[in-house]
Structures are given as structure tokens and as C-alpha cells.
Design a protein around this motif. Structure first.
Motif, PDB file in Angstrom:
ATOM      1  N   ALA A   1       0.712  -1.267   0.139  1.00 42.42           N
ATOM      2  CA  ALA A   1      -0.031  -0.003   0.087  1.00 42.42           C
ATOM      3  C   ALA A   1       0.708   1.244   0.102  1.00 42.42           C
ATOM      4  N   PRO A   2       1.814   1.318   0.870  1.00 45.28           N
ATOM      5  CA  PRO A   2       2.647   2.729   0.728  1.00 45.28           C
ATOM      6  C   PRO A   2       3.487   2.897  -0.842  1.00 45.28           C
ATOM      7  N   LEU A   3       3.709   2.029  -1.143  1.00 44.69           N
ATOM      8  CA  LEU A   3       4.134   2.262  -2.898  1.00 44.69           C
ATOM      9  C   LEU A   3       3.130   2.683  -3.801  1.00 44.69           C
ATOM     10  N   ARG A   4       1.688   2.146  -3.655  1.00 46.93           N
ATOM     11  CA  ARG A   4       0.772   2.457  -4.303  1.00 46.93           C
ATOM     12  C   ARG A   4       0.440   3.977  -4.123  1.00 46.93           C
ATOM     13  N   LYS A   5       0.526   4.091  -2.948  1.00 44.34           N
ATOM     14  CA  LYS A   5       0.216   5.734  -2.405  1.00 44.34           C
ATOM     15  C   LYS A   5       1.275   6.649  -3.006  1.00 44.34           C
ATOM     16  N   ARG A   6       2.442   6.428  -2.942  1.00 42.19           N
ATOM     17  CA  ARG A   6       3.663   7.143  -3.529  1.00 42.19           C
ATOM     18  C   ARG A   6       3.426   7.341  -5.103  1.00 42.19           C
ATOM     19  N   ALA A   7       3.022   6.195  -5.774  1.00 38.64           N
ATOM     20  CA  ALA A   7       2.764   6.204  -7.040  1.00 38.64           C
ATOM     21  C   ALA A   7       1.504   7.394  -7.434  1.00 38.64           C
ATOM     22  N   ALA A   8       0.647   6.996  -6.699  1.00 36.57           N
ATOM     23  CA  ALA A   8      -0.611   8.043  -6.958  1.00 36.57           C
ATOM     24  C   ALA A   8      -0.493   9.413  -6.342  1.00 36.57           C
ATOM     25  N   ASP A   9       0.370   9.519  -5.417  1.00 35.28           N
ATOM     26  CA  ASP A   9       0.668  10.945  -5.027  1.00 35.28           C
ATOM     27  C   ASP A   9       1.743  11.607  -6.080  1.00 35.28           C
ATOM     28  N   ILE A  10       2.102  11.119  -7.008  1.00 31.49           N
ATOM     29  CA  ILE A  10       2.809  11.798  -8.090  1.00 31.49           C
ATOM     30  C   ILE A  10       1.899  11.490  -9.314  1.00 31.49           C
ATOM     31  N   ALA A  11       0.917  11.208  -9.197  1.00 36.33           N
ATOM     32  CA  ALA A  11      -0.071  10.730 -10.467  1.00 36.33           C
ATOM     33  C   ALA A  11       0.286   9.822 -11.753  1.00 36.33           C
ATOM     34  N   VAL A  12       0.881   8.711 -10.834  1.00 34.89           N
ATOM     35  CA  VAL A  12       1.313   7.555 -11.573  1.00 34.89           C
ATOM     36  C   VAL A  12       0.536   6.417 -11.603  1.00 34.89           C
ATOM     37  N   GLY A  13       0.099   5.743 -12.267  1.00 33.18           N
ATOM     38  CA  GLY A  13      -0.661   4.558 -12.220  1.00 33.18           C
ATOM     39  C   GLY A  13      -0.191   3.346 -11.491  1.00 33.18           C
ATOM     40  N   PHE A  14      -0.712   2.290 -11.311  1.00 36.59           N
ATOM     41  CA  PHE A  14      -0.035   1.179 -10.500  1.00 36.59           C
ATOM     42  C   PHE A  14      -0.346  -0.043 -11.119  1.00 36.59           C
TER      43      PHE A  14
ATOM     44  N   ILE B   1       8.683 -11.894  -8.473  1.00 31.59           N
ATOM     45  CA  ILE B   1       7.305 -11.467  -8.262  1.00 31.59           C
ATOM     46  C   ILE B   1       6.733 -12.130  -7.048  1.00 31.59           C
ATOM     47  N   GLY B   2       7.199 -13.475  -6.904  1.00 36.11           N
ATOM     48  CA  GLY B   2       6.456 -14.343  -5.536  1.00 36.11           C
ATOM     49  C   GLY B   2       6.928 -13.619  -4.438  1.00 36.11           C
ATOM     50  N   ILE B   3       8.004 -13.154  -4.202  1.00 34.83           N
ATOM     51  CA  ILE B   3       8.638 -12.640  -2.992  1.00 34.83           C
ATOM     52  C   ILE B   3       8.003 -11.060  -2.795  1.00 34.83           C
ATOM     53  N   GLY B   4       7.752 -10.489  -3.650  1.00 31.44           N
ATOM     54  CA  GLY B   4       7.105  -9.004  -3.903  1.00 31.44           C
ATOM     55  C   GLY B   4       5.794  -9.280  -3.368  1.00 31.44           C
ATOM     56  N   HIS B   5       4.744 -10.411  -3.450  1.00 32.56           N
ATOM     57  CA  HIS B   5       3.539 -10.523  -3.163  1.00 32.56           C
ATOM     58  C   HIS B   5       3.675 -10.792  -1.566  1.00 32.56           C
ATOM     59  N   ALA B   6       4.570 -11.735  -1.555  1.00 33.05           N
ATOM     60  CA  ALA B   6       4.998 -12.176  -0.126  1.00 33.05           C
ATOM     61  C   ALA B   6       5.047 -10.950   1.012  1.00 33.05           C
ATOM     62  N   ALA B   7       6.010 -10.003   0.436  1.00 39.01           N
ATOM     63  CA  ALA B   7       6.359  -8.598   1.211  1.00 39.01           C
ATOM     64  C   ALA B   7       4.834  -8.092   1.407  1.00 39.01           C
ATOM     65  N   GLY B   8       4.008  -7.961   0.240  1.00 41.98           N
ATOM     66  CA  GLY B   8       2.853  -7.349   0.357  1.00 41.98           C
ATOM     67  C   GLY B   8       1.939  -7.696   1.519  1.00 41.98           C
ATOM     68  N   VAL B   9       1.927  -9.292   1.778  1.00 43.41           N
ATOM     69  CA  VAL B   9       1.140  -9.561   2.912  1.00 43.41           C
ATOM     70  C   VAL B   9       1.832  -9.411   4.083  1.00 43.41           C
ATOM     71  N   LEU B  10       3.458  -9.621   4.086  1.00 38.64           N
ATOM     72  CA  LEU B  10       3.999  -9.083   5.396  1.00 38.64           C
ATOM     73  C   LEU B  10       3.557  -7.697   5.953  1.00 38.64           C
ATOM     74  N   SER B  11       3.601  -6.862   4.958  1.00 41.84           N
ATOM     75  CA  SER B  11       3.413  -5.357   5.173  1.00 41.84           C
ATOM     76  C   SER B  11       2.094  -5.163   5.521  1.00 41.84           C
ATOM     77  N   GLU B  12       1.137  -5.947   5.199  1.00 42.07           N
ATOM     78  CA  GLU B  12      -0.223  -5.734   5.752  1.00 42.07           C
ATOM     79  C   GLU B  12      -0.335  -6.240   7.179  1.00 42.07           C
ATOM     80  N   LEU B  13       0.427  -7.366   7.490  1.00 44.83           N
ATOM     81  CA  LEU B  13       0.479  -7.917   8.982  1.00 44.83           C
ATOM     82  C   LEU B  13       1.210  -7.130   9.901  1.00 44.83           C
ATOM     83  N   VAL B  14       2.149  -6.584   9.581  1.00 49.57           N
ATOM     84  CA  VAL B  14       2.836  -5.703  10.614  1.00 49.57           C
ATOM     85  C   VAL B  14       2.626  -4.204  10.401  1.00 49.57           C
ATOM     86  N   ASN B  15       1.868  -3.787   9.335  1.00 53.43           N
ATOM     87  CA  ASN B  15       1.452  -2.412   9.167  1.00 53.43           C
ATOM     88  C   ASN B  15       2.546  -1.668   8.998  1.00 53.43           C
TER      89      ASN B  15
END
Lengths: 125, 209
Positions: free
Chosen positions: A91-104, B21-35
Motif C-alpha cells: 500500500a505505501p508504494l501504491r500511495k507514492r505512485a498515486a501521489d505523483i499521479a502515476v498509475g499502478f 514476483i513471488g517474494i514481492g507478493h509475500a512482502a505485500g502480505v507481510l506489510s499488511e500483517l505488521v502495518n
């Protein structure tokens, strides 16, 4: 047949570039496609393009990251439609992209995601 | 010698991208878990016989680690390992359980929490890889271990010809300075089947206009 509109793919992974190229060519065979393996190369390629219309930029690359590159590309080509294309789906990276009007666009990509981007039906800038 | 050691550069690149790509998705999950945001390094692919792996492991991990092991089966079988330095896994558990007091050792509940986190992360990673390669991978129940990674890999290996596919992505939990690695261990036929599946994917896109 390639036309006047241009598409720049920036990704350090050759497979990712090939996949994007293939899906873009299917959705918009009229686009002229350029590729770069990192930010520095992207800026070199960009200096040789008359006008940029679309770009997908990976985030996690050696050297400059995708957000920093997108900022520069946006400055140089303010009318280009740009999306961060990355496996880093946080989510933080999606937000950084949105903040500069870049798609994701999240990896893995498929034909539909790229088609939506180049036919301008997606809800991204 | 097996084909896996003779990968074309583009297949090697694709292998790295698929794990990325696999680890990127895993990091997304971990990011949600630890906020918190998870910072990832650019992935590095290592491919070695397990007999050479102990030396590599010695350079990467200097202390015992908390490891979640997820065995998987399908067109290629092997083990996925999520590795945290032991002290940092305690910190992770503390964040997950919102436990404010310092803890010196892991309780059963904390072990279960770490196991669940590992299960979610490794499943996110393996599912993504399976989807990309259009293959089905089934997972056994995850196991929690405290060990040094080199010894663990050696204990998983039945045959000196087994490979360790080592994807080194260091990840850091931004506000907590926590780091970890993900490691995949495949045997010879599995490593060959895996690289063949990747080769097929590469060939598909190489043949495109």
C-alpha cells in the motif's frame, strides 16, 4: 504497423520486458515500443524519442528506483500516461505512485492489464 | 551434468524475475500483517550444490535463525524456507501480538504466530510462482525450527547432487530494522523440471513478435 505513438518499457528483467512488449503489440500494434533495463538507460532512450505517450516502469531496479524515474519522466513528458509496474504490491508504494499521479499495475501482468492501460479504460491517471 | 547448470542468460533472468514476483507478493502480505512498509533489495539468484552451500550460509548468517519450512510438491518438489535471525523473529512476533513487554525467549503462542506468518508469506510466494508457470503446487504443513540455515539445508538433503536455489532478497521492516531471507531447496529432477517450466515460459515470449 508502427505509428507515431510511443511506449517505453523500463524493467531490469528481460522476461518482464518481453511480456509487456508482447501484450502491448497485441493490444496496440500501432505503437512504437522502446525498452530500457534501468533508469539511466531509460533517460538515454527518452532523449531520442520525439514524444512519449506511454511508459511502464518497474520499481525495484539497480540504480534509480521506479518512483524517482517516474518523477523525471513526468517532468520531461507531462502528457505521457505512466504506470509503475511492479511485484512490490504494498500500500505505501501504491500511495507514492498515486501521489505523483502515476498509475499502478501489479505483477504478474497479463494481456488484460496491459490492454486496459494502453486503451485508456483503466482508472489510473 | 544436469541442465539446470547450463541455463541461458534469459532463462536465468526469468528465474530471478519469477521469484522476485513471488517474494514481492509475500512482502505485500507481510506489510499488511505488521502495518509497516517492507523494503526489498534487488534479487540475486544463486544456484549451487548443497555441498557448497554451507560456506555460503556461513557468510550470510552468523547466528542461529528462526526458520519456517514449507515443503511443496507438484511438477517440482522441494522446500521453501523463510529465515529470520532469532532475535529479530522475536521482534516480529512482538509486533504481531502487540506485546509491549520485552521477551527473552519464544513461548508456544509466539512460535505459532511465527509459523502462521511464515505459512502466509511462503504460500503467497509459492502460489504466485505456480500461477505464473501454470502449474499446481501443493504444500505440506509448515514447520518451525531454530537452527543455523547451513545445517538445516544439509539435513534436508538426501543426495550430494541436490541443488540449493538460493534467491537472496533481503527484506527490512522499515520502522523496526528487521531483516530476513527466503531460500528454496530443490533436488536434481525438481531443479530441472523447474528450469524447464521457466524455459517454456521464456520461449513463449521469445517467439512473440
Amino acid at each position: 504497423m508502427n505509428g507515431d505513438e510511443t511506449f517505453l518499457i523500463v524493467d531490469d528483467a528481460r522476461l518482464a520486458r518481453k511480456m509487456v512488449r508482447s501484450f502491448v503489440a497485441k493490444a496496440r500494434p500501432d505503437l512504437t515500443i522502446f525498452e530500457a533495463g534501468d533508469g539511466e538507460e531509460a533517460l538515454k532512450v527518452l532523449s531520442g524519442i520525439k514524444e512519449l505517450h506511454y511508459a511502464t516502469i518497474d520499481y525495484n531496479m539497480p540504480g534509480m528506483n521506479g518512483i524517482d524515474l517516474a518523477k523525471i519522466v513526468k517532468e520531461r513528458c507531462p502528457t505521457a500516461r505512466i504506470a509503475l509496474l511492479t511485484a512490490n504490491v504494498q500500500a505505501p508504494l501504491r500511495k507514492r505512485a498515486a501521489d505523483i499521479a502515476v498509475g499502478f499495475i501489479d505483477k504478474p501482468i497479463n494481456e488484460a492489464k496491459i490492454a486496459a492501460f494502453v486503451t485508456q479504460t483503466a482508472t489510473i491517471p | 551434468m544436469s541442465g539446470v547448470f547450463h541455463l541461458r542468460p534469459e532463462v536465468r533472468d526469468a528465474l530471478t524475475e519469477i521469484f522476485n514476483i513471488g517474494i514481492g507478493h509475500a512482502a505485500g502480505v507481510l506489510s499488511e500483517l505488521v502495518n509497516d512498509e517492507i523494503l526489498l533489495t534487488v534479487p540475486e539468484l544463486g544456484l549451487t550444490r548443497h555441498t557448497d552451500f554451507a560456506a555460503i550460509a556461513g557468510k550470510l548468517w552468523h547466528e542461529p535463525a528462526s526458520i519456517v519450512r514449507q515443503s511443496f510438491q507438484g511438477p517440482f518438489r522441494g522446500d521453501a524456507l523463510l529465515i529470520f535471525p532469532a532475535r529479530e523473529s522475536l521482534e516480529l512476533v512482538r509486533i504481531l501480538l502487540a506485546e509491549p513487554t520485552p521477551i527473552e525467549s519464544m513461548t508456544e503462542l509466539e512460535r505459532e504466530a511465527l509459523l502462521e506468518v511464515g505459512n502466509i508469506i511462503l504460500n503467497a510466494c509459492l502460489s504466485c510462482i505456480a500461477d505464473l508457470l501454470e502449474q499446481e503446487i501443493t504444500n505440506a504443513l509448515p514447520l518451525y525450527l531454530e537452527s543455523d540455515p547451513g545445517s538445516l539445508v544439509n539435513s534436508l538433503i538426501a543426495d550430494p547432487d541436490w541443488y540449493v536455489i538460493f534467491i537472496r532478497i533481503d527484506f527490512t521492516v522499515k520502522r523496526h530494522n528487521m531483516r530476513g531471507n527466503i531460500l528454496f531447496v530443490l533436488d536434481v529432477p525438481a531443479a530441472d523440471a523447474f528450469s524447464a517450466a521457466v524455459e517454456k515460459l521464456v520461449d513463449h515470449f521469445e517467439s512473440e513478435p
